[in-house]
Design an enzyme around this catalytic site. Structure first.
Site, PDB file in Angstrom:
ATOM      1  N   GLU A 491       0.811  -1.218   0.000  1.00 24.94           N
ATOM      2  CA  GLU A 491       0.000   0.000   0.000  1.00 24.94           C
ATOM      3  C   GLU A 491       0.844   1.268   0.000  1.00 24.94           C
ATOM      4  O   GLU A 491       0.525   2.227  -0.695  1.00 24.94           O
ATOM      5  CB  GLU A 491      -0.939   0.000   1.217  1.00 24.94           C
ATOM      6  CG  GLU A 491      -1.910  -1.169   1.207  1.00 24.94           C
ATOM      7  CD  GLU A 491      -2.679  -1.290   2.503  1.00 24.94           C
ATOM      8  OE1 GLU A 491      -3.329  -0.309   2.901  1.00 24.94           O
ATOM      9  OE2 GLU A 491      -2.624  -2.369   3.131  1.00 24.94           O
ATOM     10  N   GLU A 788       2.953  -7.370   9.875  1.00 23.29           N
ATOM     11  CA  GLU A 788       1.579  -6.867   9.902  1.00 23.29           C
ATOM     12  C   GLU A 788       0.702  -7.730  10.797  1.00 23.29           C
ATOM     13  O   GLU A 788      -0.156  -7.226  11.524  1.00 23.29           O
ATOM     14  CB  GLU A 788       1.016  -6.856   8.475  1.00 23.29           C
ATOM     15  CG  GLU A 788      -0.444  -6.474   8.382  1.00 23.29           C
ATOM     16  CD  GLU A 788      -0.981  -6.640   6.978  1.00 23.29           C
ATOM     17  OE1 GLU A 788      -2.036  -6.039   6.684  1.00 23.29           O
ATOM     18  OE2 GLU A 788      -0.365  -7.357   6.164  1.00 23.29           O
TER      19      GLU A 788
END
Length: 926
Positions: A491, A788
């Site tokens: 992202e 993450e």
């Protein structure tokens, strides 16, 4: 005069000799060096002169101990002008320093009228815009699979622009002011200008486009000169963010450039971007930040930015019309090549591909030297991890996330390839098409991030925790490339929630003050009219449609609150009051949006509610709409489940917390009546929360670890119920095998809450836990950055399709500095500090240091048997309070000190180095 004290580390707006700034009242700072103890500044004297030596500000002697963020208060500063400044100080020992070595401060173009240049665009096809998709499309499998070749057929090449000009006189001074649509590199007479990557940085281009200022005095020849610019899509046109959309800000590359040359005879030459520039495509077929680049070395144009180069076949550029109202000078650090890493090993896979392992997950690119036949086509694929079988594994899913470069060799005896306009998140590079074994000495990983000073470090007697600290720092460096990103591969977006939870840790490891100040400007500029704050910034043109399609609203609790929390952190850690002033209006607009939403909406489940008391308290509960909640709770496999289960309790906690912070900020800014209003609001929210969500046994209606932590941290619990809530939390952790089960928004407070509530042993067990989920589980599974997801590599070895470089869960670093090593800010910016180490944690040593705005502050303790030695270093012009609890026989530099009646020592010390010795009979529980 006295040589025992002097000023050092002079800065303007947190920069050394800044060039091309546009802040009309810049601020000055310095540190004080002294061999004495207990040194405090008592006065300063600043003189600022212009290029003719005329004083534009003489502060005279100012009686104050302030040595940071001192605002300029002289004659108005002028465009293009370089100023010189010096400072001297007096201290509390009667010393007066010499004047400091003169430092520079140069203004940029302060008015729109200063720009004589026009926007120009090379001849090009308009970029092809990707079809609009949603987040659900990405993860549902609904997207049509296309090959890389199919997806890159519509990409266009970067462009080269050049212009000839003649200077027949001796140059005295030359400045180049430059920005672009796209990202650019500059050359002048064949020489590259500075080590700057991805200029003009990633900002909300439609409202905030930075220009850079270059000193090119030594680059200009007498006679013919050539100025060259290389332009690529970057964030402006290229595929960005989770959905991989293109053309978020425009569909054409462009340049705005102004070269101003002062000559020794007093005349001036100005070269601007105009129709005298010509352009060519060069050796690239395309260069996209996310997809990668395709480079054909056979098409290289040697000496293309030199005056003698034949550009007869290059194409004239065209003038374009764009507003100059969004321009501002570069503020804060530029992206640079900051480090280089040698490979750990190279191995072959069955298909003949060579896999290069650099041993560290980074953001950057690879440089390779090679001798291969002409026309050889080599492919470089990048990934962060191998699969459970040790094979190359593309761990990132989504559209346009290829991270793949193509290179066609020109066949020289020795040629070097290093991509120019892309970066990747990777540890491993898969190379196919290279005809011979690659030698380790021929390859290097180049680490890219914004050029910020590393200010802090933490070390201890447990090497696993030291590796954890390194992982936190690596995730920070590689996710602070132009903006604070969530990850450097999938992202690369400026998620507000991520930096909100990580900012306290970030401010220990690096000087992030200017970096985050710049980003906050975009957050303010992109605030929606109703006060909502975007979940990530910069947003791009698809943000509204994507957010409404995916979530129904434009912001989320804990994400939008970054507009209050991040400036507050910067104020606490750097003592910068202006950051509160600049963001105050945006803060109030955000909280007013939250308040109006809470007061005007109630959940569907309460539409038929008859209880008037319950209905009345709904106006203090932010319990409608979608929120990410305590995102990514480990026990919930679907993150949306964690959002839906926790969203309204999380939102109300952050509503209360932001009201309280805004009350504190209002007091600092002298807005007492407003502060009282927010304090009252905070109390009402807390009361309503407890009545609505906490039963008589201290159990919350959505009983997750994170909700208990937030309720305790944000004082949503009355004193009478607090022990009950603590017991509920402790029991949940115990039932979970002393493993955490916290998401993004609660984990920053996990360790503090446990320690504050007397659950020290539980906190330590979580810290040293090695089963999943835990910090040391990642370390023991080979992590070199923060993942993450705690189970990115599952206990059975399965490797997940997710990011292996997200800093959010690394927010425990803040606690390691503050609690284990014991370095805490007292007054904002460490004007005073609190040193309170906890030697009962099971370690035999711990140390931390941070370069504050005043200088180095450090705390280091070593434990041998039950004897502890603590060494504290305090910078000049500050004081510290050393707090030692439940210790006996404490000595300071050999002198016995007495505890108070609570067996608690609070000893205030001035600047200098100190040694405390004491007994600590703590024995950790098994």
């Amino acid at each position: 005069m006295c040589c025992k004290v002097k000023v050092d580390n002079l800065k303007v707006e947190n920069q050394v000799n800044p060039m091309g700034i546009d802040i009309l009242k810049p601020r000055f700072s310095w540190t004080i060096l002294s061999s004495n103890h207990n040194v405090l500044q008592t006065a300063y004297h600043i003189i600022v002169t212009d290029e003719q030596g005329i004083k534009v500000w003489n502060s005279n002697k100012v009686e104050t101990d302030q040595s940071v963020w001192i605002e300029y208060n002289g004659s108005p500063l002028q465009s293009r002008t370089r100023y010189s400044w010096q400072v001297k100080i007096w201290d509390n020992h009667g010393n007066e320093t010499d004047w400091s070595v003169p430092q520079n401060l140069e203004m940029g173009l302060l008015c729109k009228e200063d720009w004589l240049a026009a926007w120009i665009e090379p001849e090009q096809q308009e970029a092809v815009e990707e079809a609009e998709i949603t987040v659900q499309d990405i993860f549902s499998g609904a997207l049509k699979e296309e090959s890389l070749e199919e997806r890159t057929k519509n990409l266009h090449p970067p462009k080269r622009l050049r212009r000839l000009f003649t200077i027949n006189k001796t140059v005295k001074k030359a400045r180049l002011y430059m920005t672009s649509h796209g990202i650019y590199k500059l050359e002048l007479n064949g020489r590259k200008l500075e080590n700057i990557e991805f200029a003009p940085d990633f900002t909300a281009y439609n409202v905030h486009l930075q220009y850079q200022t270059y000193d090119v005095t030594g680059y200009i020849n007498k006679g013919e000169n050539a100025l060259g610019v290389e332009l690529a899509d970057g964030w402006y046109i290229g595929r960005i963010q989770l959905t991989g959309h293109s053309c978020q800000y425009g569909n054409k590359l462009g340049v705005l450039l102004q070269l101003e040359i002062e000559l020794e005879d007093g005349t001036k030459e100005i070269i601007t971007s105009d129709e005298q520039f010509v352009s060519s495509s060069g050796p690239w077929q395309y260069a996209d930040l996310f997809i990668g680049e395709s480079y054909d070395a056979r098409l290289e144009q040697e000496n293309w930015s030199c005056a003698e180069y034949d550009a007869a076949e290059w194409t004239p550029v065209k003038r374009a019309e764009y507003s100059l109202g969004n321009l501002s000078a570069q503020y804060g650090p530029v992206v640079k090549a900051m480090e280089e890493i040698a490979p750990r090993e190279i191995h072959y896979e069955e298909d003949g591909a060579q896999i290069i392992d650099f041993g560290q997950v980074i953001a950057g690119r690879m440089r390779i030297q090679m001798t291969v036949p002409r026309d050889t086509r080599i492919i470089f694929e990048h990934s962060e991890v191998l699969d459970e079988n040790g094979k190359f594994f593309m761990n990132i899913m989504g559209r346009n996330k290829d991270q793949t470069n193509f290179y066609v060799a020109k066949g020289d005896d020795r040629e070097t390839y290093e991509p120019s306009f892309v970066f990747h998140g990777f540890r491993y590079v898969r190379v196919t098409g290279h005809p011979t074994p690659i030698q380790t000495e021929d390859i290097t990983a180049v680490v890219l991030y914004s050029d910020m000073e590393m200010t802090g470090n933490f070390t201890c007697s447990d090497e696993r925790l030291n590796r954890l600290q390194q992982n936190i720092q690596w995730s920070q460096k590689t996710n602070m490339l132009s903006i604070p990103t969530d990850c450097p591969q999938r992202e690369r977006a400026g998620w507000t929630g991520d930096i909100q939870v990580f900012a306290p840790t970030a401010a220990y490891n690096m000087d992030v003050s200017s970096f985050l100040t710049r980003w906050l400007k975009d957050v303010r500029l992109e605030q929606f009219p109703d006060g909502q704050i975007a979940n990530y910034v910069p947003t791009g043109k698809y943000y509204v449609s994507e957010s409404k399609a995916s979530f129904g609203n434009l912001s989320s609790a804990g994400w939008g609150d970054a507009i209050i929390i991040v400036p507050w952190v910067l104020y606490e850690r750097y003592g910068d009051t202006r950051i509160l002033e600049e963001n105050y209006t945006a803060m109030t607009k955000w909280l007013n949006y939250v308040r109006q939403t809470a007061e005007s909406e109630i959940p569907d489940s309460l539409k038929d509610e008859q209880d008037a008391v319950r209905l009345n308290r709904q106006k203090y509960l932010w319990n409608t709409g979608f929120h990410f909640g305590d995102w990514l709770i480990p026990s919930m496999k679907d993150p949306i489940e964690s959002a839906l289960k926790t969203k309204e309790l999380v939102a109300t906690c952050f509503y209360a917390n932001s009201a309280l912070l805004l009350a504190k900020i209002s007091i600092i800014l002298g807005k007492k009546e407003t502060a009282a209003m927010y304090e009252e609001l905070n109390q009402q929210i807390r009361k309503a929360f407890e009545e609505e969500y906490i039963d008589k046994n201290g159990r919350v209606s959505s009983p997750t670890q994170g909700i208990y932590i937030l309720a305790l941290q944000m004082n949503m619990v009355s004193d009478s119920k607090r022990p009950l809530v603590v017991n509920q939390l402790a029991q949940l952790i115990k039932e979970n095998g002393y493993k955490l089960d916290t998401g993004f928004l609660s984990i920053p407070y996990l360790m503090d809450v446990l320690c504050k509530e007397g659950e020290h042993e539980t906190a330590y067990r979580l810290l040293f836990q090695t089963q999943c989920p835990s910090w040391l589980y990642e370390v023991e599974n080979g992590a070199t950055t923060i993942w993450e997801s705690w189970s990115a590599i599952a206990p059975d070895g399965t490797v997940g399709y997710m990011s292996f470089n997200h800093y959010a869960f690394g927010c425990v670093g803040d606690w390691l500095y503050r609690y284990i090593a014991g370095i805490n800010p007292g007054e904002p910016g460490y004007k005073t500090s609190i040193i309170e180490p906890h030697t009962d944690c099971g370690l035999t040593s711990a140390a931390a240091e941070i370069n504050t705005k005043y200088g180095k502050l450090s705390s280091s303790w070593t434990k041998t048997d039950n004897l502890v030695t603590l060494i504290v270093e305090v910078p000049a012009n500050t004081t510290a309070t050393v707090v030692l609890s439940h210790k006996s026989n404490i000595r300071l530099n050999g002198t016995v000190l007495e505890n108070d009646e609570n067996e608690r020592l609070q000893n205030q010390i001035g600047s200098g180095s100190y040694q405390f010795d004491f007994a600590d009979n703590y024995v950790p529980q098994s």
